[in-house]
Design a protein around this motif. Structure first.
Motif, PDB file in Angstrom:
ATOM      1  N   SER A 105     -20.149   8.809  63.286  1.00 17.00           N
ATOM      2  CA  SER A 105     -19.251   9.866  62.824  1.00 17.00           C
ATOM      3  C   SER A 105     -18.173  10.163  63.854  1.00 17.00           C
ATOM      4  N   PHE A 106     -18.550  10.126  65.129  1.00 14.66           N
ATOM      5  CA  PHE A 106     -17.568  10.416  66.174  1.00 14.66           C
ATOM      6  C   PHE A 106     -16.472   9.351  66.203  1.00 14.66           C
ATOM      7  N   LEU A 107     -16.888   8.065  66.102  1.00 12.16           N
ATOM      8  CA  LEU A 107     -15.891   6.994  66.090  1.00 12.16           C
ATOM      9  C   LEU A 107     -15.011   7.097  64.847  1.00 12.16           C
ATOM     10  N   LEU A 108     -15.622   7.495  63.716  1.00 11.85           N
ATOM     11  CA  LEU A 108     -14.845   7.654  62.483  1.00 11.85           C
ATOM     12  C   LEU A 108     -13.810   8.757  62.637  1.00 11.85           C
ATOM     13  N   SER A 109     -14.182   9.851  63.319  1.00  8.33           N
ATOM     14  CA  SER A 109     -13.209  10.926  63.504  1.00  8.33           C
ATOM     15  C   SER A 109     -12.085  10.478  64.437  1.00  8.33           C
ATOM     16  N   LEU A 110     -12.397   9.654  65.443  1.00  8.75           N
ATOM     17  CA  LEU A 110     -11.337   9.098  66.295  1.00  8.75           C
ATOM     18  C   LEU A 110     -10.381   8.235  65.472  1.00  8.75           C
ATOM     19  N   GLU A 111     -10.965   7.436  64.567  1.00 11.47           N
ATOM     20  CA  GLU A 111     -10.135   6.570  63.726  1.00 11.47           C
ATOM     21  C   GLU A 111      -9.224   7.400  62.822  1.00 11.47           C
ATOM     22  N   PHE A 112      -9.773   8.505  62.254  1.00 11.32           N
ATOM     23  CA  PHE A 112      -8.944   9.390  61.434  1.00 11.32           C
ATOM     24  C   PHE A 112      -7.805   9.974  62.253  1.00 11.32           C
ATOM     25  N   TYR A 113      -8.089  10.323  63.508  1.00 15.28           N
ATOM     26  CA  TYR A 113      -7.046  10.919  64.343  1.00 15.28           C
ATOM     27  C   TYR A 113      -5.946   9.921  64.626  1.00 15.28           C
ATOM     28  N   ILE A 114      -6.339   8.635  64.881  1.00 12.10           N
ATOM     29  CA  ILE A 114      -5.315   7.630  65.156  1.00 12.10           C
ATOM     30  C   ILE A 114      -4.489   7.352  63.910  1.00 12.10           C
ATOM     31  N   LEU A 115      -5.126   7.456  62.729  1.00  9.93           N
ATOM     32  CA  LEU A 115      -4.394   7.260  61.476  1.00  9.93           C
ATOM     33  C   LEU A 115      -3.633   8.519  61.064  1.00  9.93           C
ATOM     34  N   GLN A 116      -3.453   9.478  61.971  1.00 12.08           N
ATOM     35  CA  GLN A 116      -2.624  10.676  61.761  1.00 12.08           C
ATOM     36  C   GLN A 116      -3.149  11.563  60.642  1.00 12.08           C
ATOM     37  N   ALA A 117      -4.467  11.777  60.615  1.00 15.37           N
ATOM     38  CA  ALA A 117      -5.053  12.750  59.700  1.00 15.37           C
ATOM     39  C   ALA A 117      -5.903  13.719  60.507  1.00 15.37           C
ATOM     40  N   PRO A 118      -5.289  14.624  61.297  1.00 13.57           N
ATOM     41  CA  PRO A 118      -6.088  15.480  62.179  1.00 13.57           C
ATOM     42  C   PRO A 118      -6.976  16.460  61.432  1.00 13.57           C
ATOM     43  N   ASP A 119      -6.583  16.855  60.204  1.00  7.79           N
ATOM     44  CA  ASP A 119      -7.446  17.755  59.418  1.00  7.79           C
ATOM     45  C   ASP A 119      -8.815  17.125  59.180  1.00  7.79           C
ATOM     46  N   VAL A 120      -8.762  15.888  58.655  1.00  5.75           N
ATOM     47  CA  VAL A 120     -10.009  15.190  58.343  1.00  5.75           C
ATOM     48  C   VAL A 120     -10.782  14.898  59.625  1.00  5.75           C
ATOM     49  N   ALA A 121     -10.045  14.651  60.716  1.00  7.48           N
ATOM     50  CA  ALA A 121     -10.718  14.340  61.978  1.00  7.48           C
ATOM     51  C   ALA A 121     -11.533  15.526  62.467  1.00  7.48           C
ATOM     52  N   ILE A 122     -10.960  16.753  62.373  1.00  4.65           N
ATOM     53  CA  ILE A 122     -11.707  17.933  62.825  1.00  4.65           C
ATOM     54  C   ILE A 122     -12.931  18.153  61.949  1.00  4.65           C
ATOM     55  N   ALA A 123     -12.749  18.004  60.612  1.00  4.21           N
ATOM     56  CA  ALA A 123     -13.887  18.218  59.720  1.00  4.21           C
ATOM     57  C   ALA A 123     -14.981  17.200  59.980  1.00  4.21           C
ATOM     58  N   GLU A 124     -14.585  15.935  60.207  1.00  3.51           N
ATOM     59  CA  GLU A 124     -15.576  14.887  60.432  1.00  3.51           C
ATOM     60  C   GLU A 124     -16.309  15.112  61.749  1.00  3.51           C
ATOM     61  N   ALA A 125     -15.569  15.522  62.795  1.00  2.00           N
ATOM     62  CA  ALA A 125     -16.224  15.746  64.087  1.00  2.00           C
ATOM     63  C   ALA A 125     -17.177  16.922  64.013  1.00  2.00           C
TER      64      ALA A 125
END
Lengths: 95, 84, 154
Positions: B38-58
């Motif tokens: 999940s942590f790596l997935l949230s990093l991937e979301f952040y790199i793909l410029q979706a910080p909303d989803v990244a915070i929720a995933e983390a």
């Protein structure tokens, strides 16, 4: 024999699934559909929010957020039903 | 260039951690591997410029889901039953 | 189940910062990335940290389950009532009845990129706070239920 067949099927599936992945424009926006242009042009003045994502989630698509909140509420109800405190002498009834 | 390297590393880590979730017999190890996933997935979301989803995933994936899994595993026992 | 003194102290020190970060995400939901759901999840993660450090009973004496249940219900009711007031004012359900009126959260905003003003966006901050309270209560009460059920099963 069985393992070899399974591995071959998995490899072929991975190869087939990689074809559309390689043709995607990864990390860049998709083709514009017209709707997002409208939101970007009018979202700030209509909702007053600088963050257009929140403006869409809570204003244009408020029903979706209401459904999400209801789903969360129902999930908590279900968990509470499963883990409720039993009365003295009461047992779970199975059909 | 740096983006391609980051994407490659993170996606390789995602695949490795997903394989570890399936392979581990110890369920607590599998739950921790799920947290790493999940942590790596949230990093991937952040790199793909979706910080909303990244915070929720983390918050939910790496924090709450791992905790709930560990609570459940402590109650039911930590070894996976092997069915032959 | 109690962790060592070091773990308990670090959890106590870092809990207020997690709380403030979560409420920052909730309140600034209309300006920066994030919103009610994300902020509530961050705060619930802080409660998970407290439970992991101090054990279930010690935390449940301070943050009771009834408080979290009431928070969840209050958040959902505030969300729906905010949406329903628009009908009383003669507009559609979920209309942004506070935006650009000059009242609370009603400052008009200029078009284009900018640092933003907290006092904008109409009902969106109110709904963010409502959803934040609801998610914080819901995720924490799921954890409490799981813990009490796991203790019965042992």
């Amino acid at each position: 024999m069985k393992k070899a067949v399974t591995g071959a099927v998995i490899l072929i599936l991975c190869a087939v699934l990689m074809i559309p992945v390689l043709s995607l424009s990864f990390g860049s926006p998709a083709v514009s559909q017209g709707m997002d242009d409208y939101f970007i042009a009018h979202g700030q003045e209509q909702t007053g929010a600088n963050n257009i994502v929140t403006g869409i989630v809570f204003d244009y698509r408020g029903f979706d957020t209401l459904g999400e909140a209801t789903v969360l509420f129902t999930a908590v109800l279900a968990v509470g039903l499963v883990f409720r405190k039993l009365k003295r002498g009461e047992e779970y009834e199975y059909e | 260039m740096i983006e391609v390297i980051a994407h490659t590393c993170i996606i390789a880590g995602l695949i490795i951690s997903a394989a570890m979730i399936v392979r581990f017999r110890d369920l607590i190890s599998a739950a921790i591997a799920f947290g790493v996933f999940s942590f790596l997935l949230s990093l991937e979301f952040y790199i793909l410029q979706a910080p909303d989803v990244a915070i929720a995933e983390a918050g939910i994936g790496a924090g709450l889901t791992t905790a709930i899994f560990i609570i459940a595993i402590r109650a039911v026992g930590r070894d996976e039953e092997v069915e032959e | 189940m109690n962790m060592s003194r070091i773990v308990r102290t670090v959890a106590d020190i870092s809990f207020p910062f997690i709380l403030i970060y979560g409420f920052y995400i909730v309140v600034h939901g209309h300006l920066t990335p994030g919103g009610g759901f994300q902020g509530g999840a961050v705060i619930a993660t802080g409660i998970v940290l407290l439970v992991a450090a101090h054990g279930h009973e010690a935390v449940a004496r301070q943050i009771t389950g009834n408080l979290l249940k009431n928070a969840e219900t209050f958040g959902l009711l505030l969300f729906i009532i905010t949406a329903l007031i628009a009908i009383l004012l003669g507009q559609g359900f979920f209309t942004n009845w506070l935006a650009n009126t000059g009242m609370l959260f009603g400052t008009p905003v200029a078009f284009g990129p900018g640092p933003g003003d907290l006092n904008t966006a109409g009902v969106i901050p109110i709904m963010n706070i409502a959803v934040g309270i609801e998610v914080l209560g819901a995720l924490s009460i799921i954890l409490y239920y799981m813990l009490s059920g796991a203790q019965e099963a042992r």
